[in-house]
Design an enzyme around this catalytic site. Structure first.
Site, PDB file in Angstrom:
ATOM      1  N   PRO A  95      -1.544  45.413 -30.213  1.00 39.62           N
ATOM      2  CA  PRO A  95      -0.950  45.027 -28.979  1.00 39.62           C
ATOM      3  C   PRO A  95      -1.272  43.331 -28.633  1.00 39.62           C
ATOM      4  O   PRO A  95      -2.398  43.289 -28.911  1.00 39.62           O
ATOM      5  CB  PRO A  95      -1.456  45.684 -27.934  1.00 39.62           C
ATOM      6  CG  PRO A  95      -2.463  46.611 -28.559  1.00 39.62           C
ATOM      7  CD  PRO A  95      -2.466  46.550 -29.837  1.00 39.62           C
ATOM      8  N   GLY A 101      -7.298  41.165 -31.372  1.00 38.76           N
ATOM      9  CA  GLY A 101      -7.268  40.196 -32.368  1.00 38.76           C
ATOM     10  C   GLY A 101      -5.863  39.954 -32.754  1.00 38.76           C
ATOM     11  O   GLY A 101      -5.763  39.525 -34.106  1.00 38.76           O
ATOM     12  N   SER A 102      -4.751  40.259 -32.162  1.00 41.43           N
ATOM     13  CA  SER A 102      -3.546  40.220 -32.822  1.00 41.43           C
ATOM     14  C   SER A 102      -3.264  38.662 -33.356  1.00 41.43           C
ATOM     15  O   SER A 102      -2.611  38.715 -34.569  1.00 41.43           O
ATOM     16  CB  SER A 102      -2.365  40.588 -31.680  1.00 41.43           C
ATOM     17  OG  SER A 102      -2.407  39.862 -30.868  1.00 41.43           O
ATOM     18  N   ALA A 104      -5.148  36.329 -34.545  1.00 39.99           N
ATOM     19  CA  ALA A 104      -5.994  36.150 -35.669  1.00 39.99           C
ATOM     20  C   ALA A 104      -5.642  36.905 -36.950  1.00 39.99           C
ATOM     21  O   ALA A 104      -5.208  36.553 -37.921  1.00 39.99           O
ATOM     22  CB  ALA A 104      -7.543  36.460 -35.544  1.00 39.99           C
ATOM     23  N   ALA A 105      -5.039  38.082 -36.738  1.00 38.72           N
ATOM     24  CA  ALA A 105      -4.596  39.060 -37.634  1.00 38.72           C
ATOM     25  C   ALA A 105      -3.411  38.627 -38.316  1.00 38.72           C
ATOM     26  O   ALA A 105      -3.228  38.669 -39.477  1.00 38.72           O
ATOM     27  CB  ALA A 105      -4.536  40.544 -37.174  1.00 38.72           C
ATOM     28  N   ASP A 146     -13.325  36.261 -33.670  1.00 34.86           N
ATOM     29  CA  ASP A 146     -12.265  36.960 -34.252  1.00 34.86           C
ATOM     30  C   ASP A 146     -11.577  36.745 -35.762  1.00 34.86           C
ATOM     31  O   ASP A 146     -11.564  37.963 -36.471  1.00 34.86           O
ATOM     32  CB  ASP A 146     -10.883  36.498 -33.175  1.00 34.86           C
ATOM     33  CG  ASP A 146     -10.973  37.206 -31.893  1.00 34.86           C
ATOM     34  OD1 ASP A 146     -12.105  37.757 -31.545  1.00 34.86           O
ATOM     35  OD2 ASP A 146      -9.865  37.478 -31.237  1.00 34.86           O
TER      36      ASP A 146
HETATM   37  O1  PMV Z   1      -9.854  38.485 -26.203  1.00 37.74           O
HETATM   38  P1  PMV Z   1     -10.689  38.456 -27.610  1.00 37.74           P
HETATM   39  O2  PMV Z   1     -10.665  39.788 -28.356  1.00 37.74           O
HETATM   40  O3  PMV Z   1      -9.734  37.592 -28.356  1.00 37.74           O
HETATM   41  O4  PMV Z   1     -12.078  38.021 -27.602  1.00 37.74           O
HETATM   42  C1  PMV Z   1     -12.608  36.909 -27.112  1.00 37.74           C
HETATM   43  C2  PMV Z   1     -13.986  36.902 -27.209  1.00 37.74           C
HETATM   44  C3  PMV Z   1     -14.646  35.752 -26.378  1.00 37.74           C
HETATM   45  O5  PMV Z   1     -16.060  35.630 -26.478  1.00 37.74           O
HETATM   46  C4  PMV Z   1     -14.437  35.899 -24.870  1.00 37.74           C
HETATM   47  C5  PMV Z   1     -14.052  34.514 -26.728  1.00 37.74           C
HETATM   48  C6  PMV Z   1     -14.447  34.033 -27.839  1.00 37.74           C
HETATM   49  O6  PMV Z   1     -14.005  32.974 -28.495  1.00 37.74           O
HETATM   50  O7  PMV Z   1     -15.335  34.746 -28.596  1.00 37.74           O
END
Ligand code: PMV
Length: 307
Positions: A95, A101-102, A104-105, A146
């Site tokens: 999602p 992590g959509s 980055a994936a 990520d």
């Molecule tokens: O929302 P996500 O899963 O992309 O995670 C972000 C994690 C944070 O620590 C809030 C931001 C980061 O860049 O690490």
């Protein structure tokens, strides 16, 4: 040429990781992005990503478009002057904007498949910094967690700017992921935390230090085969994320529902304000925790074993 990349979940340390504290994240292979690059008979580079309703020629997209920027970066990196005619098909079960992590994936799978197609296959060590550059374009000041966990597809103990460290699980454990179904932009919650940190630096530094301790103890518990200790740590980490203002009523409702259904602990994961949470469950109770999450409004659950 086909390639794929998994989703990910941050177990401990989100937000604090932006301020150089350690965080733990693991791949979630039940969800993934798949990319296929094919020769095309029509001119141009055509991108099809039905999940985001995208069917467009590269030249018609703005150069800072998340997918276009990956392709343009590779073309530039490989010094290709005559771009081939291509069809790029992107499908995803991750999602969007939910902390799995959509973004980055998509970048990892796209770079893998396109670089191989163009006869310049890249190693994980080459892919990771490229994806980080793309993450910066779209998320402002990402920590890099990520792209790291998704590129290497292994559990990571991550400290910004330091060499990638992985960790082993002494004993497998089960987590239940619950999606609030509310998309939330990590860039916004990270930006809000920055403003609060600027206003009240000592207070926030103390919170980040407490989270750093939690990540450290969590890693030791996982490695020494005592994952049951993670429940309490998850509750503590969630409370600190609440103090940082990044939880939401929906996330808190799912956390409470999981605990009431017998989970050993639960916390939000990722940027917060929406997206996903997860709970630690005994294998035998995982199903009932997942059902409780659905009854409390989760739009989707994933039961996954970390091993
Ligand atoms: O929302 P996500 O899963 O992309 O995670 C972000 C994690 C944070 O620590 C809030 C931001 C980061 O860049 O690490």
């Amino acid at each position: 040429m086909k390639a794929s990349a998994p989703g990910k979940i941050i177990l401990f340390g989100e937000h604090a990781v932006v301020y150089s504290r350690p965080a733990l994240a693991v791949p979630v292979t039940q969800v993934h992005v798949d990319v296929e690059v094919l020769d095309s008979s029509r001119p141009g580079i055509w991108i099809h990503a039905p999940v985001i309703d995208l069917h467009a020629e590269l030249a018609s997209l703005p150069s800072d478009h998340p997918i276009a920027s990956v392709i343009l970066k590779l073309i530039q990196l490989f010094g290709i002057s005559q771009t081939p005619d291509l069809e790029i098909n992107i499908s995803s079960t991750i999602p969007v904007a939910s902390g799995l992590g959509s973004g980055a994936a998509v970048s990892v799978a796209l770079i893998r498949s396109l670089s191989s197609f163009l006869f310049h296959p890249l190693s994980d060590d080459e892919i990771n910094p490229l994806v980080y550059e793309i993450e910066k374009l779209h998320h402002g000041t990402p920590s890099g967690i990520d792209n790291t966990v998704i590129t290497y597809n292994m559990p990571v103990y991550f400290i910004k700017g330091q060499p990638v460290e992985t960790f082993k699980t002494g004993k497998p454990f089960t987590i239940v992921i619950g999606d609030t179904g509310i998309p939330a932009l990590t860039k916004e919650s990270v930006g809000d935390v920055r403003l609060l940190w600027l206003r009240n630096t000592t207070y926030f530094e103390n919170i980040f230090n407490e989270i750093a301790q939690i990540s450290l103890i969590a890693r030791r518990s996982i490695e020494s085969g005592k994952p049951e200790l993670l429940g309490e740590l998850m509750d503590q980490n969630h409370a600190l994320l609440q103090e940082m203002t990044v939880s939401s009523p929906e996330l808190d409702r799912l956390v409470t529902a999981a605990k009431n259904a017998g989970a050993l602990g639960a916390k939000l994961s990722g940027g917060g304000r929406g997206g996903n949470m997860f709970a630690l469950a005994e294998q035998a109770t995982a199903e009932s925790v997942a059902n409780a999450l659905i009854s409390a409004g989760a739009t989707r659950t994933i039961i996954t074993e970390i091993s």
